[in-house]
Design an enzyme around this catalytic site. Structure first.
Site, PDB file in Angstrom:
ATOM      1  CE1 TYR A  17      -3.237   2.968   0.863  1.00  0.00           C
ATOM      2  CE2 TYR A  17      -1.934   3.253   2.856  1.00  0.00           C
ATOM      3  CZ  TYR A  17      -2.889   3.707   1.984  1.00  0.00           C
ATOM      4  OH  TYR A  17      -3.515   4.907   2.223  1.00  0.00           O
ATOM      5  CD  GLU A  39      -7.754   7.635   5.502  1.00  0.00           C
ATOM      6  OE1 GLU A  39      -7.651   7.573   6.747  1.00  0.00           O
ATOM      7  OE2 GLU A  39      -6.790   7.426   4.736  1.00  0.00           O
ATOM      8  CD1 TRP A  47      -3.454   2.281   6.185  1.00  0.00           C
ATOM      9  CD2 TRP A  47      -5.528   3.037   6.454  1.00  0.00           C
ATOM     10  NE1 TRP A  47      -4.033   2.385   4.945  1.00  0.00           N
ATOM     11  CE2 TRP A  47      -5.304   2.855   5.081  1.00  0.00           C
ATOM     12  CE3 TRP A  47      -6.770   3.503   6.871  1.00  0.00           C
ATOM     13  CZ2 TRP A  47      -6.270   3.120   4.107  1.00  0.00           C
ATOM     14  CZ3 TRP A  47      -7.734   3.771   5.897  1.00  0.00           C
ATOM     15  CH2 TRP A  47      -7.478   3.586   4.544  1.00  0.00           C
TER      16      TRP A  47
END
Length: 185
Positions: A17, A39, A47
């Site tokens: 990522y 988000e 995350w």
């Protein structure tokens, strides 16, 4: 010696990522909507927790087709509350649907969500030239303004910290450390 930003180390998914997507300028409304949902889902979590459920979110939210998500009902919310592939938080699920409706209104007003969003940085990524992770803020004046404007337009789970993380992910700001190979990409 070049080295990746240390926050992504420790998981191959995180590294991929970081190397392939984080901080790369994005103008694709579908991806911009996806990350707005992700988000918001991340609020209060790490995350990597969301990244590992990304496919689950894609499946649950119609591959992030904003028109389809905007049509979701309370019955869909009830079904999604049983979906182990996503974070089963009613407020976050309802927020994704609500935000889809607000997103469509922004698209109608500005021609695309991308045009609206990128206007906050004068349509150019901000190169922050960070040397250490401690220099990277949680918010900025721009994320404060973006947050206020999104809330005014009816969005939720769009506080300034979420907006700054969103800006980093979508490449509006380059917060790769200058020692990171991705900084120059």
């Amino acid at each position: 010696m070049d080295s990746r930003c240390s926050w992504c180390l420790g998981d191959p998914l995180y590294i991929r990522y970081h190397d392939e997507q984080w901080g790369v300028p994005c103008h694709d409304d579908r991806v911009l909507f996806e990350f707005l949902v992700l988000e918001g889902a991340q609020a209060g979590l790490s995350w990597i927790t969301i990244l590992k459920r990304r496919e689950g979110y894609r499946n649950a939210f119609c591959q992030f087709d904003v028109q389809q998500v905007a049509k979701m009902t309370e019955q869909d919310v009830a079904t999604l509350m049983q979906n182990e592939g996503i974070i089963r938080n009613r407020r976050k699920i309802q927020s994704a649907i609500n935000n889809a409706r607000a997103f469509i209104k922004v698209q109608s007003e500005f021609g695309s969500f991308s045009k609206y969003l990128w206007a906050f940085v004068n349509h150019q990524p901000i190169d922050n030239r960070r040397r250490t992770l401690s220099e990277v803020p949680a918010t900025s004046d721009i994320s404060d303004r973006l947050s206020r404007d999104l809330k005014k337009r009816g969005f939720s789970f769009v506080g300034s910290t979420i907006c700054y993380a969103y800006m980093q992910a979508m490449g509006l700001v380059n917060d790769h450390l200058v020692s990171c190979p991705s900084y120059r990409k």
